[in-house]
Design a protein around this motif. Sequence first.
Motif, PDB file in Angstrom:
ATOM      1  N   HIS A 179       0.876  -1.248   0.062  1.00 30.92           N
ATOM      2  CA  HIS A 179      -0.067   0.050   0.003  1.00 30.92           C
ATOM      3  C   HIS A 179       0.902   1.320  -0.065  1.00 30.92           C
ATOM      4  N   LYS A 180       0.301   2.429   0.101  1.00 33.84           N
ATOM      5  CA  LYS A 180       0.845   3.725  -0.155  1.00 33.84           C
ATOM      6  C   LYS A 180       1.251   4.301   1.336  1.00 33.84           C
ATOM      7  N   GLY A 181       1.536   3.460   2.351  1.00 35.74           N
ATOM      8  CA  GLY A 181       1.715   4.063   3.473  1.00 35.74           C
ATOM      9  C   GLY A 181       0.493   4.067   4.595  1.00 35.74           C
ATOM     10  N   TYR A 182      -0.755   3.716   3.981  1.00 37.73           N
ATOM     11  CA  TYR A 182      -2.123   3.591   4.718  1.00 37.73           C
ATOM     12  C   TYR A 182      -2.660   2.489   4.413  1.00 37.73           C
ATOM     13  N   GLU A 183      -3.281   1.831   5.439  1.00 38.27           N
ATOM     14  CA  GLU A 183      -4.125   0.719   5.153  1.00 38.27           C
ATOM     15  C   GLU A 183      -5.284   0.804   6.033  1.00 38.27           C
ATOM     16  N   TYR A 184      -5.516   1.524   7.285  1.00 33.83           N
ATOM     17  CA  TYR A 184      -6.503   1.519   7.931  1.00 33.83           C
ATOM     18  C   TYR A 184      -6.497   2.649   8.828  1.00 33.83           C
ATOM     19  N   SER A 185      -7.455   3.420   9.135  1.00 29.78           N
ATOM     20  CA  SER A 185      -7.567   4.804   9.817  1.00 29.78           C
ATOM     21  C   SER A 185      -7.011   4.775  11.142  1.00 29.78           C
ATOM     22  N   ARG A 186      -7.637   3.692  11.559  1.00 32.81           N
ATOM     23  CA  ARG A 186      -6.992   3.476  13.354  1.00 32.81           C
ATOM     24  C   ARG A 186      -5.465   3.597  13.397  1.00 32.81           C
ATOM     25  N   THR A 187      -4.732   3.018  12.420  1.00 36.42           N
ATOM     26  CA  THR A 187      -3.152   3.010  12.575  1.00 36.42           C
ATOM     27  C   THR A 187      -2.855   4.032  11.770  1.00 36.42           C
ATOM     28  N   HIS A 188      -3.156   4.691  10.814  1.00 36.14           N
ATOM     29  CA  HIS A 188      -2.703   6.153  10.357  1.00 36.14           C
ATOM     30  C   HIS A 188      -3.711   6.618   9.508  1.00 36.14           C
ATOM     31  N   ASN A 189      -3.889   7.840   9.295  1.00 36.22           N
ATOM     32  CA  ASN A 189      -4.628   8.666   8.518  1.00 36.22           C
ATOM     33  C   ASN A 189      -4.054   9.894   8.134  1.00 36.22           C
ATOM     34  N   PRO A 190      -4.014  10.285   6.877  1.00 43.58           N
ATOM     35  CA  PRO A 190      -3.056  11.434   6.339  1.00 43.58           C
ATOM     36  C   PRO A 190      -3.584  12.583   7.209  1.00 43.58           C
ATOM     37  N   THR A 191      -4.578  12.932   7.210  1.00 43.15           N
ATOM     38  CA  THR A 191      -4.801  14.260   8.238  1.00 43.15           C
ATOM     39  C   THR A 191      -4.373  14.254   9.379  1.00 43.15           C
TER      40      THR A 191
END
Length: 379
Positions: A39-51
């Motif tokens: 993936h491009k560094g993001y898979e699930y928003s609990r782990t990471h979110n661009p904002t």
Amino acid sequence: MKFGTKAIHAGVEPDPSTGAVMTPIFQTSTYAQTSPGRHKGYEYSRTHNPTRTVAQRNIAALENGKFAFCFATGMAATDTVVKLLKPGDEVVATNDLYGGTYRLFTKVYEAYGIRFKFVNMHDLENIRAAITDQTRLLWLETPTNPLLKVIDIAGAVAIAKERNVMVAVDNTFATPYLQTPLDLGVDIVMHSLTKYMAGHSDVVMGSLVVNDEKLAERIAFLQNSVGATPGPQDCFLLLRGIKTLHLRMQRHCENARVIAEYLRSHPKVGQVYWPGLEDHPGHAIAKKQMRDFGGMVSFVLKNDDLEEAKRVMESIELFTLAESLGGVESICTHPASMTHASIPKEEREKNGLKDSLIRLSVGVEDVEDLVEDLKQAIG
């Protein structure tokens, strides 16, 4: 890069997909993968979110830190620090601290075998005397909530490091505009971002900032595993608020000085707590480790009468009677029944927190109007 420039630009770049100047709200829970596990560094928003990523980079830069982590609340951030410990470990904390922190320590984590000591840290020798072979964490607030005591951060760090004890500082009242504890050797800086950092009473968030990579890895694991993370809307609002942090904090400090000096001269007012007053016990330390003295002012009436204090708080008009602090609007709080009600009365009084204490979060309104409001309320 100077602070005001960092507040606006650090960690923030135009969105590469659209050129948007303001960081977009990435309102998504999941992300497409090119193949399983890729993936491009993001898979699930609990782990990471661009904002959230941008918000964390911005906070880290302001605190002169390498790694920052955002949480759903300030208490979730504090909870994560305690999760770094294990049963049998000991925490030495300042005895004048936010009631929610005291409640978390004593009502939640004592049941899991973690011990807490609360000491007056104005005298650094109390810290030295309290540390044992089981002490793993030194927890500071400075200035403290609500008595505005000032703790010598560098001095406390020196004592802690003699015994290999980790040091965390709740920097909510000061913000990185006024002090940067990592520069003084602290391991962890905690913020209730709800307060001055967001600054508009419309966000509930918290953060931790560290420099040590291994410690950052442990916090990142807990952030993801426990899942007390903020949504992208809150991160967006935080970023918007931080852009004016330096402007707001300057005005908070200027207004607080006028309010503190007015209250000190009022014939019906007794003790006034604000580190910028030269007779404040922590004034010299505050002058050394802070760049100004903050927007929080506490005071008691000369007659120390609870009912009279209630009358004053019910009579104010521009100071909203409410919990919380750090917004652009001025707020008046009664700690004994609101923010610090979870601390037993005998403990509050032993630490100097009287039932008649009034805490002011001085906003950024025209200070002449705030003085007039206090004048009519106190009488």
